[in-house]
Design an enzyme around this catalytic site. Structure first.
Site, short mmCIF file in Angstrom:
data_model
loop_
_atom_site.label_atom_id
_atom_site.label_comp_id
_atom_site.label_asym_id
_atom_site.label_seq_id
_atom_site.Cartn_x
_atom_site.Cartn_y
_atom_site.Cartn_z
N ASP A 4 24.25 166.73 35.55
CA ASP A 4 23.95 167.87 34.99
C ASP A 4 22.64 167.72 33.97
O ASP A 4 22.69 167.23 32.88
CB ASP A 4 25.08 168.45 34.04
CG ASP A 4 24.87 169.63 32.95
OD1 ASP A 4 23.88 170.00 33.24
OD2 ASP A 4 25.82 170.13 32.58
N SER B 109 25.55 179.39 27.99
CA SER B 109 26.25 178.22 27.45
C SER B 109 25.27 177.30 26.63
O SER B 109 25.70 176.25 25.79
CB SER B 109 26.80 177.31 28.56
OG SER B 109 25.68 177.10 29.72
N HIS C 221 22.50 171.24 30.76
CA HIS C 221 23.10 171.08 29.36
C HIS C 221 22.79 169.81 28.37
O HIS C 221 22.61 168.86 29.41
CB HIS C 221 24.64 171.20 29.56
CG HIS C 221 25.17 172.46 30.03
ND1 HIS C 221 25.28 172.57 31.56
CD2 HIS C 221 25.11 173.80 29.58
CE1 HIS C 221 25.61 173.99 31.60
NE2 HIS C 221 25.64 174.69 30.54
#
Length: 434
Positions: free
Chosen positions: A413, A168, A416
């Site tokens: 998070d 990702s 990311h």
């Protein structure tokens, strides 16, 4: 090294030149092994010679420079007042530098203007109140990093397929690049097709495609499509990439990455042979050991399949995580939550960057027949504790609720990156090497 040599007592008779050369090379090699430099991914040993070095000799040539020793004229800039040279892949140490705040240069897109961003990385849409993280600019110490030119990038991709392969984070770099160029393309001259594993953006006028292929481990796993949320349930077939690699054939520019999924546990369940024969015959290996086996499998496929005269090969180095605020001396912090400025400590290296994995990438790439260029983003990104999605993201397809945002220890998070943001700089480096 000079001090060490100065302390050596001269022999009563002169040593043969060949012995002197061996001694000098030995000290040089030992010194190189102990350099604590985040750019060591670029280390490649020089051969020792009896000849005196010329004034134009460079330090060890880097693996990332094997693809090309020249740069297009439009990437070169004159020496500026600070003595920085124009960009040259043979001499520019991109990973050494600093982040400088520059509010005068607007990002090429926003998460409201680009229609191709996942909600996971659309931090402003998700309520992030600060915006400074979008205006930090990377400046290498000894050279000028070219500004990203959308039309220039599209011209370099004319008639070509570019494919990002990985996890990702690699998808984030792919989305960043698309958003950096898409506003320069008329609406009827661009298209996007999203797939579960393979997605394709097309710039029709340029007969170019910018693609993403999902393969978080590069090798096959039981978590490729139907992701196993519990890392303990993931099993890798470390001896095979063919299920994925059939999509990589015929691509003009391949950009790989694989890191963070390997760091989800101390042991990796590794399987040899087909999943059809059952998943019970796995062996638990230390993550760096399993990673080395898998990367050798990938490298063997590349060397046996890729024609370097037709395909350029890149590898994006590890994208660091910022899970421990104590790394940057903020003992009261909660991961990357509420961090609004980069780390200013020179050569900062946090616990979210595993040197063992970097060593594996370097050692495997050095032995490959097909040259690999590194997009060396690790040290650059290590400073950017402020650039992560934090609580301004989504989980299981839903934007975090106010209650979840109030619990950053659980929901922040710090893997990311917000877009626009740090991955735009990765693509600026990538563009320079194109």
């Amino acid at each position: 090294m000079k001090m060490l040599l100065d302390k050596m007592k001269p022999p009563r008779s002169k040593l043969p030149l060949s012995i002197v050369a061996v001694v000098v090379c030995a000290f040089t090699f030992i010194g190189a092994l102990y350099i604590e430099d985040a750019g060591y991914l670029n280390f490649k040993a020089k051969s020792c010679s009896k000849q005196e070095p010329t004034p134009h000799s460079h330090e060890s040539k880097r693996v990332e420079q094997n693809v090309s020793s020249s740069v297009e004229d439009d990437l070169l800039e004159d020496v500026d007042g600070d003595g920085k040279e124009g960009f040259d892949p043979d001499s520019c140490r991109v990973y050494r530098g600093k982040w400088v705040f520059n509010a005068s240069v607007e990002p090429l897109y926003s998460d409201t203007s680009c229609p191709y961003l996942d909600r996971q990385v659309s931090c402003v849409k998700n309520g992030r109140p600060d915006s400074d993280y979008r205006y930090w600019e990377w400046q290498p110490d000894n050279c000028i990093l070219p500004r990203f030119d959308p039309i220039g990038a599209l011209e370099k991709l004319r008639g070509k397929r570019l494919m990002f392969v990985g996890d990702s984070l690699q998808r984030g770099q792919w989305e960043s690049l698309i958003c950096m160029v898409e506003s320069s393309i008329p609406a009827d001259q661009k298209s996007m097709r999203r797939g579960r594993s393979h997605s394709v953006f097309k710039a029709k006028e340029y007969n170019a495609s910018i693609e993403f292929y999902w393969a978080p481990f590069l090798v096959e796993s039981n978590s490729d499509l139907h992701i196993k949320p519990d890392p303990n349930d993931r099993i890798l077939r470390v001896d095979s990439v063919f299920k994925h690699a059939k999509y990589w054939v015929g691509v003009d520019i391949l950009v790989f990455n694989s890191y963070v999924w390997w760091m989800s546990g101390l042991k990796i369940k590794s399987l040899w042979g087909s999943f059809a024969n059952g998943e019970d015959g796995y062996e638990e290996l230390d993550a760096p050991v399993a990673y080395r086996i898998a990367l050798k499998t990938w490298a063997n496929w590349v060397d046996s399949t890729i024609d370097p005269n037709k395909t350029r090969l890149f590898f994006t180095t590890l994208s660091p995580t910022h899970m421990r605020s104590v790394d940057w001396h903020n003992k009261k912090g909660i991961r990357c939550y509420n961090e609004t400025q980069p780390v200013m400590e020179k050569n900062f290296w946090g616990t979210g960057s595993d040197r063992r994995i970097m060593d594996v990438v370097t050692s495997v790439a050095e032995r490959m027949k097909v040259p690999v260029s590194f997009i060396n983003i690790t040290q650059i990104s290590n400073y950017r504790k402020d650039g992560h999605a934090s609580v301004y993201t989504e989980t299981q397809g839903e934007v975090l609720t106010d209650e979840q945002k109030a619990d950053p220890l659980r929901y922040a998070d710090c893997i990311h990156w917000c877009l626009p943001g740090v991955p735009d700089t990765w693509n600026r480096v990538f563009y320079a090497y194109l």
